[in-house]
Each structure stands twice: as C-alpha cells, then as structure tokens.
Design an enzyme around this catalytic site. Structure first.
Site, PDB file in Angstrom:
ATOM      1  CB  SER A  41      -0.930   0.000   1.226  1.00 46.22           C
ATOM      2  OG  SER A  41      -0.170  -0.079   2.430  1.00 46.22           O
ATOM      3  N   GLY A  42       2.058   1.183  -0.549  1.00 47.61           N
ATOM      4  CA  GLY A  42       2.859   2.387  -0.727  1.00 47.61           C
ATOM      5  C   GLY A  42       2.423   3.146  -1.964  1.00 47.61           C
TER       6      GLY A  42
ATOM      7  NE  ARG B  22      19.888   9.327  -1.332  1.00 49.45           N
ATOM      8  CZ  ARG B  22      18.623   8.998  -1.166  1.00 49.45           C
ATOM      9  NH1 ARG B  22      18.264   7.735  -1.170  1.00 49.45           N
ATOM     10  NH2 ARG B  22      17.704   9.920  -1.002  1.00 49.45           N
TER      11      ARG B  22
ATOM     12  CG  ASP C  57       7.119  -9.421   2.861  1.00 49.73           C
ATOM     13  OD1 ASP C  57       8.008 -10.044   3.468  1.00 49.73           O
ATOM     14  OD2 ASP C  57       6.348  -8.608   3.418  1.00 49.73           O
TER      15      ASP C  57
ATOM     16  CB  SER D 108       5.494   5.497  -0.034  1.00 47.74           C
ATOM     17  OG  SER D 108       5.824   4.558  -1.026  1.00 47.74           O
TER      18      SER D 108
ATOM     19  CE  LYS E  26       5.092  -6.848   5.716  1.00 48.14           C
ATOM     20  NZ  LYS E  26       6.486  -7.312   5.875  1.00 48.14           N
TER      21      LYS E  26
ATOM     22  CD  GLN F 175      13.252  13.028   6.469  1.00 50.37           C
ATOM     23  OE1 GLN F 175      14.317  13.506   6.081  1.00 50.37           O
ATOM     24  NE2 GLN F 175      13.040  12.700   7.725  1.00 50.37           N
TER      25      GLN F 175
ATOM     26  N   GLY G 119      11.605  14.186  -1.904  1.00 50.49           N
ATOM     27  CA  GLY G 119      10.664  14.656  -2.911  1.00 50.49           C
ATOM     28  C   GLY G 119      10.632  13.764  -4.129  1.00 50.49           C
TER      29      GLY G 119
ATOM     30  CG  HIS H 280      19.724   8.131   3.637  1.00 49.55           C
ATOM     31  ND1 HIS H 280      20.339   9.190   4.283  1.00 49.55           N
ATOM     32  CD2 HIS H 280      18.775   8.697   2.845  1.00 49.55           C
ATOM     33  CE1 HIS H 280      19.782  10.323   3.898  1.00 49.55           C
ATOM     34  NE2 HIS H 280      18.833  10.048   3.027  1.00 49.55           N
TER      35      HIS H 280
ATOM     36  NE  ARG I  20      16.740   5.513  -3.966  1.00 48.00           N
ATOM     37  CZ  ARG I  20      16.226   6.521  -3.260  1.00 48.00           C
ATOM     38  NH1 ARG I  20      15.335   7.308  -3.806  1.00 48.00           N
ATOM     39  NH2 ARG I  20      16.597   6.731  -2.023  1.00 48.00           N
TER      40      ARG I  20
ATOM     41  CD  GLU J 204      16.548  15.207  -2.733  1.00 50.97           C
ATOM     42  OE1 GLU J 204      16.649  14.116  -3.352  1.00 50.97           O
ATOM     43  OE2 GLU J 204      15.683  15.410  -1.882  1.00 50.97           O
TER      44      GLU J 204
ATOM     45  CG  HIS K 284      17.569   5.001   2.202  1.00 55.58           C
ATOM     46  ND1 HIS K 284      16.576   5.391   3.088  1.00 55.58           N
ATOM     47  CD2 HIS K 284      17.403   5.777   1.093  1.00 55.58           C
ATOM     48  CE1 HIS K 284      15.855   6.358   2.541  1.00 55.58           C
ATOM     49  NE2 HIS K 284      16.332   6.596   1.337  1.00 55.58           N
TER      50      HIS K 284
END
Length: 534
Positions: A11-12, A287, A220, A41, A33, A45, A47, A241, A383, A119, A348
């Site tokens: 449900s993200g 990162r 999962d 999600s 779950k 923080q 964006g 992160h 990423r 970023e 992360h």
C-alpha cells in the site's frame, strides 16, 4: 475463498497508484501487512524528481541518472520513466498533493509555481516536495482516494504467504492464479483467487541491523516472486542512506539529502569538513560516495557518528524547509539552527528486484511488480535521489494500463491452504534469535565495504539459518514473524550470491578485494535452477 479482478500486494505509492488507475473498471483488493498508512513511501522526506523548469531538460535528467547508476542503468527504461515524470506530477496534483510553493529563495519557472530543490547527483533544481515530508503528504492524499473508492477492498493486517501459480498446480501455462493470505487477526489462511497480481511490497532494508526503512520492509515481494520462478536482478546494490539520525531514542529517522542540497556540510566532531577530500562534488556527491566516505572516517577515527551542519543557514529557512527534521531533533535536544546533527549511514533502498519490462510485467503471466520490489533498470548500480517515488507513479500507471488493455484471464478452482500436518510452534524464540542473527550477519559482513572472505562467512551462516527456518516453516503454523523471516533469509541469500559474483567495485557494491571497475558493465541476474548470469 475471495475473488477479485486484481490484487495489489502493498500500500505504498506504487501500490496505491496502481489500484486507483484500475478501480474505475475492475474490482481491486489491496493487501497490506499493517495498516494502509504503514509504508516506506510515507517516510520519504526529500521529494519527487521531474523536469519542470525550461532551463532544465529530460536529457540532462537522464544523464544525471546514468552517471549515478555507474554504467548499469537500462537507458531505454531511464528514458521512458523520466520522460513521463511531468505527467506523473500533474496526476499527483490532481489527486490533491499539496506541493510546496516557490518562496523566492531559489526562483524557478515551474508552471504551477511550486518550489524546486536540488539533491546530490542532480545538475539542476528539479525536486518537487512538500516541505520535508513529501511521502506523508502523497500517501495521505492517495489513501483518502482509495478508502472512498467503491471498487477497492482493503485487507489490512493480512500477509501473503505465497503466490499460487500454474506450476504449483501442474498447469504449466496458467500463469498467476492467486495467493494464500494470512489473516493476522484470526490467524486463518485465506485463498485468494485472482487472475492478476501486482507486487508492490517495497524493499528489503530490514535484512540489515540498521535501516531507515519501516518494519514492513522485509523483501516479501522479491522473495515470493523468486520462489514462484521469476528472475531477480542486481541484488548486490543496496543503497545505504548516508545520514540517518544517530540517537538512542531515534529509530530509523533519516535526515533527507535535501539538507545537503540546501547547504548542509558534513563535519568531524572537531568541526573539520571531510567530504572535499573524498570527492570533488563534496557534500553534493551521490549517496554511495557520501556513505562510503562517512564509513571510512568513522572507522579510521573510531567515531560513533559524524555531524551534518546546516546551522549557518537562516533559522527561519530551516524551520520552513525542514519542519519535521527541526521538530524531531528539537524533541531529542538537538537544535539544528545552532548545532550539527549527529548522523550515521543505514540501509535505505534496494536497487535490485524482480525483473520487469516497461509494462511492469514479470516472467509469469498475470504477475506484475512495481516500486522498490521491481527491477526496471532505472537505478542501475546506484539510485539517484528522488527518482524512486517517481518510478512508483510512472510504473504503477504502466502496470494498470497494461492490465486494462488485456482480455480477461481465466481462473480456476484453487485448493485451500493445508495445515493438517503442522502444529502450533513450541519455541518461538527460534524465530527471534534467527531474525537477530541474520540481520547482524548482514550488517557485519555484507555492508558498505565488502570482501570475498566476509561474503563467504555470511553465505555459510545464511545456509545454516535457512535450514533451521525451513524446518520450522515445515512443521509449525505460520505467523507474520515466521513469514517475514523466511522472506528475509531468501533475500539475504540473493544479496550475498549476487555480491560474490561481481568481481569489481561499481556503484553501491564496493569490494576491498576488487577496487577497480571493469571496462564493461553487466547486470547480475539470478534464476532458480540456473547458474547466475552477468
């Protein structure tokens, strides 16, 4: 038995996007779950990256992504996702996401007057955000839509045990047929009959002892797809992160990269900056570079943490741009307008996952994967900040469009879950002990800096743990803790197997034994019953 046209597991942002795109035409079940709101999600923080300023371009966004990806991004996938970024933002605005307006401190030509921040790894300001709680704002808006939709059924506190495929029933060409689902309230197992399933289960950060992820991030979807026969790619690339808040009472609280993007400096306890000595981009390096630099300085000097200092910026600016961070730190006695924030790296983001195409299809007919669960080729070996929420929306819409374009898939009667040969567990301490040992093993031996010897040690321990967990699963009734542990040990094994196969250092995978980068880059692809390919 429950029957739906489509089941979305998770449900993200990716899961809710997919469900909302489908629900006007099909009956959709969302299985999660915990509650719908407990997702990675929601914790995001920073964006969502999208080219919205005429001074920027999709070509430059693509180039930034390819550079960060260390030669392993699938260029066609990068192009497809990034050229659909602006449309994804427009859709989120239509759903009621209140992106922060431009406040004049960095004027841009964003068409709706939204503020754009920058970023690490980005050459332009192209990050749309809602202060420093973008994920929470996005999830809140979409969750409200989902709860109001008459064609969406929510199964909160339900956990999928395994997928039901044609192979499982000796119907080789049948593809996906449904799933077995544990109702955590009644402890009964439901049989879900469903011709289309979308895996949107998030990543696997909880495989490590220290992570910014919520407790739901146990890999999962990746583990279920693997057991069902799907290919899994690039699992060695786990993003750490660089700046998770270091405090005994702060669990998994990350400090967004936007703090560095807005001028934050990384310092040693004596106030000395160290990033310029590690990379010419200093604090704005990607990162993996920043996390490795922090790890190096901490180990070299025996430090518990380093400090991210943005106190030189105006206090009102910090309170406006980073209200969540400001308030949380203040609760813990840290005033970010006056002092540095103690930070450490933490697991992360899972850059690898279930192999999919542009329509989010996996290797099994009727089975799709979106979000952090999937491997689209966007992230490569590392990423780029704020590309992940974007991928959730673009690929969620792609999955829904493909399902809606297909003729109805036939279903069949499915066998009920058989627990006639199992009993209630006699010693659940086995689960908690193995959970702790697995996560500590991964942190100690499969972390930011790796060696073959460390990886082999981890592989040996994981095999012993897997044998114990498999035996426990075979003899006792299932529980959420047992199912999560079973998934985590599968994911851990995939991470280690993939890492051992890569004889170089690239992106997020850094080996002290192979510090150079090979001239050609290939993804690591795992498939059950076959040798790994690269």
């Amino acid at each position: 038995m429950k029957q739906f046209d489509v089941a979305v597991i998770g449900s993200g942002l990716a899961g809710l996007t997919t469900a909302l795109q489908l629900a006007d035409n099909l009956r959709v079940a969302i299985i999660c779950k915990r509650s719908v709101s407990e997702t990675a999600s929601r914790w995001a923080q920073g964006g969502i990256a999208a080219v919205r300023d005429p001074a920027d371009s999709v070509a430059e966004h693509v180039q930034d992504t390819l550079i960060a990806g260390g030669g392993l991004c699938e260029r066609d996938s990068v192009q497809f996702i990034l050229e659909n970024a602006s449309t994804a933002i427009d859709w989120l605005v239509e759903q009621g996401v209140p992106f922060s307006p431009d406040d004049g401190d960095a004027p841009s030509a964003e068409p709706n007057g939204f503020h754009l921040t920058r970023e690490g790894g980005h050459s332009h300001r192209r990050i749309l955000h809602v202060a420093d709680a973008t994920g929470d704002a996005v999830q809140t808006a979409l969750e409200a839509k989902v709860r109001q939709h008459p064609n969406i059924a929510l199964f909160e506190h339900h956990m999928v045990i395994d997928l039901i495929t044609g192979d499982r029933l000796n119907e080789k060409k049948a593809g996906i047929l449904g799933a077995y689902v544990l109702d955590e309230n009644t402890q009964r197992v439901l049989t879900l009959n469903c011709p289309y399933i979308v895996l949107a289960c998030g990543g696997a950060g909880k495989v490590y002892n220290y992570t910014t992820n919520p407790d739901t991030a146990t890999g999962d979807g990746i583990a279920m797809a693997w057991r069902a026969g799907c290919r899994i790619a690039n699992m060695e690339f786990i993003q750490f992160h660089p700046t998770c808040l270091y405090h005994p009472y702060a669990k998994s609280f990350l400090i967004t990269e936007a703090v560095r993007g807005e001028g934050g400096l990384l310092k040693l306890p004596d106030g000395t900056r160290f990033m310029p000595a590690h990379d010419e981009r200093a604090e704005l390096a990607p990162r993996d570079v920043v996390a490795r630099a922090i790890d190096f300085e901490m180990k070299k000097r025996g430090l518990d943490c380093v400090y991210l200092d943005i106190s030189h910026e105006p206090a009102e600016k910090l309170k406006k741009h980073f209200p969540t961070i400001y308030q949380r730190c203040l609760e813990l006695g840290i005033d970010i307008t006056r002092q540095g924030i103690p930070v450490v790296p933490a697991a992360h983001y899972t850059c690898g996952g279930v192999v999919t195409d542009f329509n989010a299809r996996t290797d099994i007919a009727g089975l799709y994967a979106v979000g952090e669960t999937a491997y689209t080729g966007l992230h490569g070996a590392n990423r780029l900040a704020s590309n992940s929420l974007l991928e959730c929306v673009v690929m969620g819409k792609a999955a829904a469009s493909h399902i809606l374009s297909k003729p109805h898939r036939e279903t069949m009667d499915l066998p009920e879950w058989d627990e006639s040969r199992v009993t209630d567990p006699d010693e659940e301490v086995v689960i908690s002990h193995n959970w702790a040992e697995l996560r500590q093993t991964m942190w100690n031996y499969v972390g930011i800096v790796r060696t073959d010897k460390r990886l082999e040690r981890a592989q040996h321990r994981i095999k012993l743990l897997r044998d114990e967990i498999t035996e426990f699963y075979s003899h006792f009734r299932v529980s959420r803790d047992l199912l999560e542990l079973r998934n985590l040990v599968d994911v851990a094994d995939m991470i280690v197997t993939s890492a051992l196969s890569r004889k170089e250092s690239r992106g997020l995978h850094y080996s002290a034994d192979y510090q150079g980068t090979l001239p050609r880059a290939f993804p690591t692809v795992l498939q059950r019953g076959r040798k790994k390919s690269t």
